[in-house]
Design a protein around this motif. Structure first.
Motif, short mmCIF file in Angstrom:
data_model
loop_
_atom_site.label_atom_id
_atom_site.label_comp_id
_atom_site.label_asym_id
_atom_site.label_seq_id
_atom_site.Cartn_x
_atom_site.Cartn_y
_atom_site.Cartn_z
N HIS A 144 0.87 -1.18 0.00
CA HIS A 144 0.00 0.00 0.00
C HIS A 144 0.90 1.22 0.00
CE1 HIS A 144 -2.71 3.12 1.54
NE2 HIS A 144 -3.69 2.36 1.08
N PRO A 145 0.50 2.32 -0.69
CA PRO A 145 1.36 3.51 -0.73
C PRO A 145 1.78 4.01 0.65
CG PRO A 145 -0.37 3.68 -2.37
CD PRO A 145 -0.66 2.42 -1.60
N ASP A 146 0.89 3.94 1.63
CA ASP A 146 1.27 4.40 2.98
C ASP A 146 2.38 3.51 3.56
OD1 ASP A 146 -0.58 6.40 2.82
OD2 ASP A 146 -2.11 5.37 4.02
N HIS A 147 2.29 2.22 3.30
CA HIS A 147 3.32 1.30 3.76
C HIS A 147 4.66 1.61 3.09
CE1 HIS A 147 5.34 -2.37 4.96
NE2 HIS A 147 5.48 -2.75 3.70
N ILE A 198 1.87 -2.77 -7.20
CA ILE A 198 0.59 -2.08 -7.15
C ILE A 198 0.15 -1.77 -8.58
CG2 ILE A 198 -0.67 -0.05 -6.34
CD1 ILE A 198 1.28 0.14 -4.03
N VAL A 200 0.96 6.81 -7.14
CA VAL A 200 1.64 5.52 -7.19
C VAL A 200 2.93 5.63 -8.01
CG1 VAL A 200 1.47 3.14 -8.01
CG2 VAL A 200 -0.49 4.22 -6.89
#
Length: 211
Positions: free
Chosen positions: A2-5, A39, A46
């Motif tokens: 995930h982008p936050d990760h 992703i 992204v």
């Protein structure tokens, strides 16, 4: 992923790099890049994180002297940014800057200058000429190879001798074209000294792009 990760991974990798744990930093940057590649979403955020992950990894390899490994990694974010974010986007300029830095260190000076010039051409209309660009980028464009790099006692002695010459009667009586040449050399040497000082100076804060 995930982008936050991935953003968290990039922060962790940067902290590891600052601490000197380069092996762990490299592994974490690679994890971040691999996570972004997994992703399958066509979204600017992204693409931006993928580009940032690759640039960070390439910069680390370049700093470690692993130039051959760094080149394909730093060429890829440039392609990604051009195709996915935009050829005139600010992120493309930073990808060019990273590639230009590598060229400076591996001796590809012509390629490096071309990358720096294109980066500056992108940044001026995007953020204005007063934007803080890297000292390396400016040095790569405006200084010839012999004036790039560290500033030491030899360079300081040469600059002091040039100052003394220009202030002397001999300098005052010099042919106008010769005096203009010496004045321009002094300006370039002072700029080289400034660039070296900026690279050696600790940053006021943690920023994303090295000078």
């Amino acid at each position: 992923g995930h982008p936050d990760h991935v953003a968290t991974l990039l922060t962790l990798a940067s902290a590891l790099e600052m601490r000197g744990d380069l092996a762990a930093a490299e592994a974490t940057f690679r994890r971040a890049a691999a996570a972004m590649e997994a992703i399958a979403v066509d979204h600017p955020a992204v693409h931006l994180l993928l580009v940032q992950s690759l640039i960070a990894l390439g910069n680390l390899l370049r700093a470690a002297g692993r130039y051959a490994e760094a080149r394909p990694i730093l060429e890829r974010p440039l392609r990604e940014s051009e195709e996915r974010i935009g050829p005139e986007a600010e992120q493309t300029a930073w990808a060019l800057n990273a590639l230009g830095m590598l060229c400076k260190y591996d001796g590809s000076f012509d390629d490096g200058e071309a990358a720096y010039r294109r980066a500056l051409a992108i940044l001026d209309p995007v953020v204005g000429a007063a934007h803080l660009v890297s000292a390396t980028m400016l040095q790569g464009v405006y200084l010839e190879p012999e004036l790039r790099g560290p500033w030491g006692a030899q360079q300081e002695t040469r600059l002091a001798a040039l100052d003394a010459l220009l202030a002397s009667p001999r300098g005052a009586a010099a042919d106008p074209s010769e005096r203009a040449r010496l004045e321009w050399l002094r300006i370039r040497m002072r700029f080289a000294k400034l660039c070296a000082a900026l690279r050696a100076r600790p940053p006021d804060d943690r920023v994303a792009w090295s000078i």
